[in-house]
Design a protein around this motif. Structure first.
Motif, PDB file in Angstrom:
ATOM      1  N   VAL A 194      -8.067   6.493  -0.511  1.00 12.75           N
ATOM      2  CA  VAL A 194      -6.738   6.342   0.093  1.00 12.75           C
ATOM      3  C   VAL A 194      -6.865   6.245   1.612  1.00 12.75           C
ATOM      4  CG1 VAL A 194      -4.527   7.509   0.502  1.00 12.75           C
ATOM      5  CG2 VAL A 194      -5.516   7.461  -1.807  1.00 12.75           C
ATOM      6  N   ASN A 220       0.797  -1.217   0.000  1.00 17.29           N
ATOM      7  CA  ASN A 220       0.000   0.000   0.000  1.00 17.29           C
ATOM      8  C   ASN A 220       0.837   1.278   0.000  1.00 17.29           C
ATOM      9  OD1 ASN A 220      -2.244  -1.570  -0.024  1.00 17.29           O
ATOM     10  ND2 ASN A 220      -2.782  -1.264   2.123  1.00 17.29           N
ATOM     11  N   ASP A 221       1.964   1.268   0.707  1.00 19.19           N
ATOM     12  CA  ASP A 221       2.805   2.465   0.729  1.00 19.19           C
ATOM     13  C   ASP A 221       3.319   2.807  -0.667  1.00 19.19           C
ATOM     14  OD1 ASP A 221       2.452   2.863   3.403  1.00 19.19           O
ATOM     15  OD2 ASP A 221       4.305   1.848   4.013  1.00 19.19           O
ATOM     16  N   LYS A 237      -9.243  10.798  -2.357  1.00 21.97           N
ATOM     17  CA  LYS A 237      -8.777  10.970  -0.973  1.00 21.97           C
ATOM     18  C   LYS A 237      -9.528  10.025  -0.034  1.00 21.97           C
ATOM     19  CE  LYS A 237      -7.831  14.484   2.541  1.00 21.97           C
ATOM     20  NZ  LYS A 237      -8.297  13.640   3.650  1.00 21.97           N
ATOM     21  N   TYR A 247      -6.464   4.826 -11.110  1.00 12.40           N
ATOM     22  CA  TYR A 247      -6.251   4.076  -9.869  1.00 12.40           C
ATOM     23  C   TYR A 247      -7.330   3.010  -9.692  1.00 12.40           C
ATOM     24  CZ  TYR A 247      -6.727   2.619  -5.095  1.00 12.40           C
ATOM     25  OH  TYR A 247      -6.893   1.823  -3.989  1.00 12.40           O
ATOM     26  N   LEU A 298      -5.935   2.339   1.878  1.00 14.19           N
ATOM     27  CA  LEU A 298      -4.490   2.281   1.649  1.00 14.19           C
ATOM     28  C   LEU A 298      -3.675   2.688   2.878  1.00 14.19           C
ATOM     29  CD1 LEU A 298      -4.134   3.667  -2.001  1.00 14.19           C
ATOM     30  CD2 LEU A 298      -4.143   1.286  -1.240  1.00 14.19           C
ATOM     31  N   GLN A 299      -4.294   2.649   4.028  1.00 14.32           N
ATOM     32  CA  GLN A 299      -3.553   2.980   5.266  1.00 14.32           C
ATOM     33  C   GLN A 299      -2.811   1.742   5.788  1.00 14.32           C
ATOM     34  OE1 GLN A 299      -3.117   6.001   6.185  1.00 14.32           O
ATOM     35  NE2 GLN A 299      -4.535   6.763   4.637  1.00 14.32           N
ATOM     36  N   LYS A 314       0.415   4.347  -2.694  1.00 19.17           N
ATOM     37  CA  LYS A 314       0.200   5.759  -2.357  1.00 19.17           C
ATOM     38  C   LYS A 314       1.282   6.646  -2.962  1.00 19.17           C
ATOM     39  CE  LYS A 314      -0.235   5.109   2.144  1.00 19.17           C
ATOM     40  NZ  LYS A 314      -0.427   5.464   3.571  1.00 19.17           N
ATOM     41  N   LYS A 336       0.790   9.817  -5.638  1.00 15.52           N
ATOM     42  CA  LYS A 336       1.286  11.175  -5.372  1.00 15.52           C
ATOM     43  C   LYS A 336       2.275  11.636  -6.435  1.00 15.52           C
ATOM     44  CE  LYS A 336       0.685  10.906  -0.346  1.00 15.52           C
ATOM     45  NZ  LYS A 336       1.385  10.814   0.968  1.00 15.52           N
TER      46      LYS A 336
END
Length: 445
Positions: free
Chosen positions: A440, A310-311, A437, A379, A444-445, A314, A318
């Motif tokens: 995410v 997930n990191d 947003k 996405y 995606l945390q 993200k 970005k």
């Protein structure tokens, strides 16, 4: 394939995006340049109405070929996630199903295009003096559309394999060939719009054949295997759900073109359609780098979603938005500084030179923020979430731009058409930011 999987899962995100996005951008740029040169040649050697005819016909061809694009993007999303999860058999089966679906549906729609050619052209805005010229062009180009559909199916699959350079070459081959054939058929043989159509059709065929050659070569790890042509219900359903987003997007664009051509013809006549024809070609070329970023985003995000990293997902979101927004800003500055010079490339017609520059500036007004729309939709396609991808895809062309392009000209004339673009871009970008947003923060945390 293991090396490919390792690279997408471990290599630095910015480096991966550059490796994926730069070839995609170059390929799209060359293809867009192809369309621009086509428009320049017919505008200079045939006339203003020829620009209007191409503006009417090409959306029809791309609507049919978008079936291949939808199957390609939907299938490549499955392939990327399957590779991330080390499910190689599923990747092979998906590829075989993609080929089968593309061939069946492309032939079906081309047949319908042949049978109902004139009514379709009328529907898309081929009225008055535009119709006979558009008919000459459409009657030839329709035979190249199945090859284009196969090429648009295969291109995202090649990128999903981790071979972005070959995907780039596949887009460059038809562009170069089309330019050479345009000179031969239009200028030397004097075949008019029929010659322009033949050049485009043969260039589509070269693209499809190149991609077919790639999959038979040793460069491809996804081989064409007959047993995988047997349609698997679950895979077909997922391809349709995800790829349907791209087909619906192109369908919305086609409906938009009907509305635009109606409004332009009603409030400004044939000359306004020619004005938009030039703006549309410039848009295709100028936005190519932004589209390249979104194309590069898909395999990187899809693989890492499948690998549950997930990191990295993200970070991919970005950095893609960051790079794309910088590029969009540079594009807008270029339009502001060189709008008159750009129009001179296409035509020396005094009316077009007078009407086009300000219209183009309005259409490009919010270019710096459009990357957010593209990455938001991309996405959800990469993640295999069809409904939000479809919703975000339809925001600009379907939900906002179509009604704006129809109603604003009632009050503001042709200027209402031009202002509908930045208004639709702004509204759809704001909603996309909110939806992305939320996703995410939630998943995606």
């Amino acid at each position: 394939m293991n090396k490919f999987a390792s690279n997408l899962g471990t290599e630095k995100i910015s480096k991966l995006l550059i490796k994926q996005a730069v070839p995609a951008t170059i390929g799209i740029l060359v293809m867009s340049l192809n369309m621009i040169v086509d428009t320049i040649f017919v505008g200079q050697w045939i006339g203003v109405l020829a620009i209007a005819a191409i503006t009417v016909v090409l959306p029809i061809a791309f609507l049919i070929s978008s079936i291949g694009m939808g199957i390609g993007i939907g299938g490549s999303s499955i392939i990327s996630r399957a590779l991330g999860a080390n499910k190689f058999e599923k990747a092979f089966l998906t590829f075989g199903n993609q080929i089968c679906l593309t061939v069946i549906l492309a032939i079906l729609f081309v047949t319908l295009g042949n049978v109902f050619g004139v009514p379709i052209l009328n529907l898309f805005g081929a009225k008055g003096a535009i119709l006979p010229i558009a008919s000459d062009y459409f009657g030839v180009i329709i035979y190249g559309v199945p090859f284009l559909a196969f090429a648009m199916m295969g291109n995202p699959v090649i990128r999903a394999e981790g071979k972005p350079k070959f995907a780039m070459y596949a887009m460059m081959v038809p562009a170069v060939l089309n330019i050479l054939l345009d000179v031969l058929f239009i200028k030397i043989f004097n075949w008019g719009m029929w010659g322009a159509g033949l050049a485009t059709s043969l260039s589509f065929a070269s693209c499809g054949l190149y991609i077919l050659f790639f999959f038979f070569s040793s460069k491809s790890e996804l081989k064409i295997i007959a047993k995988n042509f047997k349609l698997d219900f679950n895979i077909v359903r997922e391809i349709v759900e995800l790829g349907g987003v791209s087909v619906v997007r192109q369908g919305a664009i086609s409906i938009l073109m009907i509305v635009l051509n109606y409004s332009l013809f009603t409030y400004g006549g044939e000359i306004s359609i020619a004005v938009f024809g030039i703006i549309n070609r410039v848009m295709m070329f100028a936005l190519s780098p932004v589209l390249g970023v979104s194309q590069g985003f898909l395999p990187v995000a899809g693989y890492n979603i499948g690998a549950e990293k997930n990191d990295r997902v993200k970070e991919t979101i970005k950095k893609s938005i960051y790079f794309g927004s910088i590029i969009g800003t540079i594009i807008f500055i270029g339009i502001v500084l060189f709008k008159e010079q750009i129009i001179w490339i296409f035509t020396n017609d005094a009316t077009l030179l007078n009407k086009t520059p300000n219209a183009m500036l309005i259409v490009f007004l919010v270019t710096p923020i459009v990357t957010m729309q593209l990455i938001g939709s991309a996405y959800f396609q990469a993640a295999g979430k069809a409904f939000p991808a479809l919703f975000l895809t339809l925001l600009k062309q379907g939900i906002f731009l179509i009604p704006l392009a129809y109603f604003l000209p009632m009050y503001y004339g042709v200027n209402g058409v031009w202002w509908s673009f930045p208004i639709a871009d702004t509204l759809s970008t704001l909603i996309t930011i909110w939806v992305l947003k939320r996703e995410v923060d939630k998943n995606l945390q």
